[in-house]
Scaffold this active site. Structure first.
Site, PDB file in Angstrom:
ATOM      1  CB  VAL A   1     -44.775  45.779-101.749  1.00  0.00           C
ATOM      2  CG1 VAL A   1     -43.475  46.458-101.768  1.00  0.00           C
ATOM      3  CG2 VAL A   1     -44.680  44.399-101.879  1.00  0.00           C
TER       4      VAL A   1
ATOM      5  CG  ASN B   1     -34.980  43.450-105.553  1.00  0.00           C
ATOM      6  OD1 ASN B   1     -34.589  42.709-106.428  1.00  0.00           O
ATOM      7  ND2 ASN B   1     -34.973  43.377-104.097  1.00  0.00           N
TER       8      ASN B   1
ATOM      9  CB  SER C   1     -36.702  35.034-111.772  1.00  0.00           C
ATOM     10  OG  SER C   1     -36.118  33.749-111.632  1.00  0.00           O
TER      11      SER C   1
ATOM     12  CE1 TYR D   1     -39.687  33.824-107.014  1.00  0.00           C
ATOM     13  CE2 TYR D   1     -38.716  32.583-108.757  1.00  0.00           C
ATOM     14  CZ  TYR D   1     -38.682  33.598-107.827  1.00  0.00           C
ATOM     15  OH  TYR D   1     -37.347  34.481-107.873  1.00  0.00           O
TER      16      TYR D   1
ATOM     17  CB  SER E   1     -45.029  35.434-109.589  1.00  0.00           C
ATOM     18  OG  SER E   1     -43.713  35.179-109.308  1.00  0.00           O
ATOM     19  CE  LYS E   2     -39.451  37.041-109.293  1.00  0.00           C
ATOM     20  NZ  LYS E   2     -39.251  38.394-108.711  1.00  0.00           N
TER      21      LYS E   2
ATOM     22  CB  ILE F   1     -28.503  35.898-106.418  1.00  0.00           C
ATOM     23  CG1 ILE F   1     -28.572  36.182-108.183  1.00  0.00           C
ATOM     24  CG2 ILE F   1     -27.390  36.968-105.868  1.00  0.00           C
ATOM     25  CD1 ILE F   1     -27.662  36.282-109.043  1.00  0.00           C
TER      26      ILE F   1
HETATM   27  P1  NAI Z   1     -34.119  38.161-100.268  1.00  0.00           P
HETATM   28  O1  NAI Z   1     -35.193  37.258 -99.512  1.00  0.00           O
HETATM   29  O2  NAI Z   1     -32.723  38.494 -99.488  1.00  0.00           O
HETATM   30  O3  NAI Z   1     -35.036  39.776-100.304  1.00  0.00           O
HETATM   31  C1  NAI Z   1     -36.285  39.993-100.437  1.00  0.00           C
HETATM   32  C2  NAI Z   1     -36.587  41.236-100.153  1.00  0.00           C
HETATM   33  O4  NAI Z   1     -38.148  41.430-100.375  1.00  0.00           O
HETATM   34  C3  NAI Z   1     -36.569  41.789 -98.585  1.00  0.00           C
HETATM   35  O5  NAI Z   1     -36.063  42.829 -98.531  1.00  0.00           O
HETATM   36  C4  NAI Z   1     -37.970  41.646 -98.005  1.00  0.00           C
HETATM   37  O6  NAI Z   1     -37.978  42.632 -97.004  1.00  0.00           O
HETATM   38  C5  NAI Z   1     -38.704  41.985 -99.073  1.00  0.00           C
HETATM   39  N1  NAI Z   1     -39.929  41.567 -99.036  1.00  0.00           N
HETATM   40  C6  NAI Z   1     -40.647  40.638 -99.281  1.00  0.00           C
HETATM   41  N2  NAI Z   1     -42.000  40.565 -98.973  1.00  0.00           N
HETATM   42  C7  NAI Z   1     -42.253  41.948 -98.852  1.00  0.00           C
HETATM   43  C8  NAI Z   1     -43.534  42.735 -98.759  1.00  0.00           C
HETATM   44  N3  NAI Z   1     -44.654  42.104 -98.571  1.00  0.00           N
HETATM   45  N4  NAI Z   1     -43.297  44.146 -98.717  1.00  0.00           N
HETATM   46  C9  NAI Z   1     -42.248  44.542 -98.796  1.00  0.00           C
HETATM   47  N5  NAI Z   1     -41.055  43.892 -98.996  1.00  0.00           N
HETATM   48  C10 NAI Z   1     -40.976  42.391 -99.183  1.00  0.00           C
HETATM   49  O7  NAI Z   1     -34.300  37.797-101.573  1.00  0.00           O
HETATM   50  P2  NAI Z   1     -33.239  38.004-102.937  1.00  0.00           P
HETATM   51  O8  NAI Z   1     -32.973  36.931-103.454  1.00  0.00           O
HETATM   52  O9  NAI Z   1     -32.373  39.378-102.790  1.00  0.00           O
HETATM   53  O10 NAI Z   1     -34.642  38.564-103.761  1.00  0.00           O
HETATM   54  C11 NAI Z   1     -34.907  39.739-104.235  1.00  0.00           C
HETATM   55  C12 NAI Z   1     -35.679  39.837-105.797  1.00  0.00           C
HETATM   56  O11 NAI Z   1     -34.811  38.960-106.584  1.00  0.00           O
HETATM   57  C13 NAI Z   1     -37.044  38.855-105.636  1.00  0.00           C
HETATM   58  O12 NAI Z   1     -37.818  39.481-106.323  1.00  0.00           O
HETATM   59  C14 NAI Z   1     -36.719  37.403-106.010  1.00  0.00           C
HETATM   60  O13 NAI Z   1     -37.727  36.887-106.668  1.00  0.00           O
HETATM   61  C15 NAI Z   1     -35.576  37.872-107.209  1.00  0.00           C
HETATM   62  N6  NAI Z   1     -34.930  36.666-107.637  1.00  0.00           N
HETATM   63  C16 NAI Z   1     -33.795  36.133-106.715  1.00  0.00           C
HETATM   64  C17 NAI Z   1     -33.041  35.237-106.970  1.00  0.00           C
HETATM   65  C18 NAI Z   1     -32.037  34.589-106.313  1.00  0.00           C
HETATM   66  O14 NAI Z   1     -31.431  33.486-106.721  1.00  0.00           O
HETATM   67  N7  NAI Z   1     -31.830  35.030-105.070  1.00  0.00           N
HETATM   68  C19 NAI Z   1     -33.174  34.646-108.553  1.00  0.00           C
HETATM   69  C20 NAI Z   1     -34.021  35.299-109.428  1.00  0.00           C
HETATM   70  C21 NAI Z   1     -34.926  36.498-108.877  1.00  0.00           C
END
Ligand code: NAI
Length: 253
Positions: free
Chosen positions: A66, A92, A145, A158, A161-162, A191
């Site tokens: 991205v 996302n 977030s 972080y 950014s959020k 999560i």
């Molecule tokens: P995850 O690590 O399971 O998923 C992250 C996703 O982002 C993956 O599909 C990865 O391929 C993609 N990604 C990372 N860098 C990338 C890049 N340069 N280009 C394209 N894709 C890229 O993490 P999760 O937890 O599912 O996170 C998803 C979103 O939710 C994130 O924005 C995270 O900040 C946000 N979030 C997560 C929380 C949690 O407790 N897991 C809490 C609050 C927000």
């Protein structure tokens, strides 16, 4: 709500694991055509497709970084070629890095802001230009977030950014409502996903769960439900909002 998504086209950045993968599954279950992109070169196309409710022909997955506008444009073009015009964009993709603020390097700052914030702006801009030109509306949902509100020690960049995602959501909603484009955000609490798998011991997770009003951590599906609501006709008069899905975290922390 579910009929609304039949044959709608949904593009999800960061949809190859965790929250994005659950969002893809829920939309596919509801009859949408779903495209995800992620960064991992070795992710399992087939496993993602199978997980998406068994509707293999309605799901596509691609590697696209991205932070590279050319790769995002290619992703959007490929989705449109396969499924038709995109109706719903879920920004996302995200990374999480901890480092005391006195030690944050410029590289840390640049990568966190590029993935977690800048990509949300320019991917949204790409979609909005297309929707404006074609005179069709659309819905954008951004993943923020609880850390947009709550400072987390050693994860300041972080948090920044959020918080940026929240303001981006409001600015674009105010600007693009005139084109029938709604822009909203979901703000998850904790999560369990690969993003934070090393952050807590089992005991700490248990304690954290018990400290929350709803006495459990969230699931990726909890977030997917909120994303689907914001993308649906039931939210047709909602724009510029942030829906916190945190089990009550912000009430007590
Ligand atoms: P995850 O690590 O399971 O998923 C992250 C996703 O982002 C993956 O599909 C990865 O391929 C993609 N990604 C990372 N860098 C990338 C890049 N340069 N280009 C394209 N894709 C890229 O993490 P999760 O937890 O599912 O996170 C998803 C979103 O939710 C994130 O924005 C995270 O900040 C946000 N979030 C997560 C929380 C949690 O407790 N897991 C809490 C609050 C927000």
């Amino acid at each position: 709500m579910h009929d609304f998504f039949k044959d709608k086209v949904v593009a999800i950045t960061g949809g190859t694991s965790g929250i994005g993968e659950a969002v893809a599954d829920c939309f596919a279950t509801a009859g949408a055509k779903v495209a995800v992109c992620g960064i991992e070169k070795d992710f399992e196309q087939e496993s993602i497709k199978k997980k998406a409710a068994g509707k293999v022909e309605n799901v596509m997955a691609m590697v696209a970084d991205v932070t590279k506008p050319g790769e995002v444009a290619h992703f959007i073009d490929e989705v449109t070629k396969k499924f038709g015009e995109i109706n719903i964009l879920h920004n996302n993709a995200g990374i999480y890095k901890r480092s005391p603020s006195l030690d944050v390097s410029e590289d840390d700052w640049d990568s966190l802001l590029a993935i977690n914030l800048k990509s949300y702006f320019f991917t949204s801009q790409l979609m909005a230009k297309r929707w404006k030109e074609k005179k069709v509306g659309g819905a954008i949902i951004n993943t923020a977030s609880i850390n947009a509100r709550d400072v987390e020690p050693e994860a300041q960049v972080y948090c920044i950014s959020k918080a940026g995602v929240v303001m981006l959501t409001k600015c674009l909603a105010a600007d693009w409502g005139q084109y029938g484009i709604r822009v909203n955000a979901v703000a998850p609490g904790t999560i369990p996903t690969t993003l934070n798998e090393d952050m807590y011991t089992d005991e700490e997770r248990k304690e954290l769960s018990e400290s929350l009003p709803l006495k459990r951590l969230g699931s990726p599906e909890d977030i997917a439900d909120a994303v689907m609501f914001l993308a649906s006709e039931h939210a047709s008069y909602i724009t510029g909002q942030v829906l916190f899905v945190d089990g009550g975290w912000l009430l007590v922390k």
